[in-house]
Design a protein around this motif. Structure first.
Motif, PDB file in Angstrom:
ATOM      1  N   ALA A  38      -6.213  -0.489  -0.109  1.00 50.19           N
ATOM      2  CA  ALA A  38      -5.291   0.182  -1.060  1.00 50.19           C
ATOM      3  C   ALA A  38      -4.597  -0.781  -2.058  1.00 50.19           C
ATOM      4  O   ALA A  38      -3.911  -0.386  -2.850  1.00 50.19           O
ATOM      5  CB  ALA A  38      -4.316   1.070  -0.459  1.00 50.19           C
ATOM      6  N   MET A  39      -4.876  -2.271  -1.432  1.00 49.67           N
ATOM      7  CA  MET A  39      -4.035  -3.121  -2.207  1.00 49.67           C
ATOM      8  C   MET A  39      -4.706  -3.444  -3.822  1.00 49.67           C
ATOM      9  O   MET A  39      -5.620  -4.385  -3.709  1.00 49.67           O
ATOM     10  CB  MET A  39      -3.749  -4.369  -1.417  1.00 49.67           C
ATOM     11  CG  MET A  39      -2.677  -4.160  -0.165  1.00 49.67           C
ATOM     12  SD  MET A  39      -2.479  -5.660   0.829  1.00 49.67           S
ATOM     13  CE  MET A  39      -1.891  -6.683  -0.444  1.00 49.67           C
ATOM     14  N   ALA A  90       0.835  -1.263  -0.013  1.00 46.70           N
ATOM     15  CA  ALA A  90      -0.088  -0.158  -0.340  1.00 46.70           C
ATOM     16  C   ALA A  90       0.932   1.235  -0.168  1.00 46.70           C
ATOM     17  O   ALA A  90       0.487   2.182  -0.757  1.00 46.70           O
ATOM     18  CB  ALA A  90      -1.005   0.031   1.245  1.00 46.70           C
ATOM     19  N   ASP A 111      -4.870  -0.185   4.672  1.00 47.18           N
ATOM     20  CA  ASP A 111      -3.933  -0.926   3.770  1.00 47.18           C
ATOM     21  C   ASP A 111      -4.482  -1.955   2.804  1.00 47.18           C
ATOM     22  O   ASP A 111      -4.311  -1.820   1.336  1.00 47.18           O
ATOM     23  CB  ASP A 111      -2.799  -1.664   4.610  1.00 47.18           C
ATOM     24  CG  ASP A 111      -1.851  -0.954   5.300  1.00 47.18           C
ATOM     25  OD1 ASP A 111      -1.732   0.409   4.977  1.00 47.18           O
ATOM     26  OD2 ASP A 111      -1.390  -1.190   6.526  1.00 47.18           O
TER      27      ASP A 111
END
Length: 279
Positions: free
Chosen positions: A217-218, A109, A214
């Motif tokens: 956002a991946m 991320a 995180d």
């Protein structure tokens, strides 16, 4: 070439870099309180299939420097980024187990996607979004569980590590389980190479770090693997929630597999990893 890199805050991180330098890189991120040696079965398997394999020891773990500070997910990810940048890894697949799965999520991320270095990710029995019970995640484990980890680490780390490896980590405490004494010894060996302070403070990192953002956002394809008999990171709180939060997930749950399934069931897991990496 030296097998260490110095991070921006001056910490020496040990790494392995094996295989053809022009091959697709796969970088492995180990769990608590272990080292890159925990990936032996995967490193050799992927080498045999022509990949470049990279694995590092987290700060305070294995052969990396036993520094006093920085035992948190931000520093773990920054250290991984230092290795990836030092080796100029591009189009890499990042595979993380347990705490290493949290490290992968934060790395991908914060560094991997923004720097264009990561192609895919794999989370195996991983700790995100968060292990401890919070208002956002009321089904998490009570903090008393992790206080027990802290007490075991502080009171008698050597015996605690033996008990974890001989019991829940590999499911060796289950009736009828095939127990491998060498695997227990190797877990203990890896753990005792590291710093008690890093291990003690790392418990907060793997249990109380909320990685919801995180995971969201991946955006790269992400394989999520877990065993439904994982006694360390319950798959309902880990893998199933990861699959709901990730933008591009593939979820696979293995019946009866334990937390340490990468070792005990490498013959099953490795081909599945290979299929995802190549797919």
């Amino acid at each position: 070439m030296t097998s260490t890199v110095t991070t921006k805050d001056g910490v020496s991180i040990f790494f392995k870099d094996w295989g053809p330098k022009d091959a697709q890189p796969i970088m492995f991120h180990h769990g608590w309180p272990l080292s890159s040696d925990d990936w032996d079965a995967q490193l050799l398997f992927f080498l045999q299939h022509g990949f470049r394999v990279v694995a590092h020891d987290r700060r305070g773990h294995g052969r990396s420097q036993q520094v006093s500070d920085g035992h948190d997910m931000d520093h773990y990810a920054a250290d991984a980024a230092a290795v990836a940048e030092h080796l100029n890894l591009r189009g890499a697949v990042h595979i993380g187990h347990s705490t290493g799965g949290g490290e992968v999520a934060r790395y991908v991320a914060k560094y991997g996607i923004p720097q264009g270095r990561v192609a895919k990710a794999v989370l195996v029995a991983a700790v995100p979004p968060i292990m401890a019970k919070t208002e956002a995640y009321p089904n998490g484990l009570p903090i008393s569980v992790f206080d027990g980890f802290r007490k075991g680490t502080a009171d008698n780390r050597a015996q605690f590590f033996r008990d974890v490896a001989a019991g829940p980590f590999y499911g060796f405490n289950r009736e009828g389980a095939k127990v491998y004494p060498g695997v227990i010894d190797n877990w203990w060996r890896q753990g005792m190479m590291g710093s008690a302070k890093a291990h003690y403070e790392g418990i907060k990192a793997f249990s109380e770090t909320d990685q919801t953002a995180d995971l969201k956002a991946m955006t790269v394809p992400t394989l999520v693997l877990a065993g439904d008999d994982d006694q360390v990171v319950p798959y309902h709180q880990g893998a199933e929630l990861q699959a709901k939060l990730l933008p591009n997930p593939t979820l696979k749950i293995y019946p009866g597999f334990p937390h340490g399934m990468l070792t005990t069931h490498a013959d099953v897991i490795n081909p599945d990893l290979l299929a995802f990496v190549r797919g």
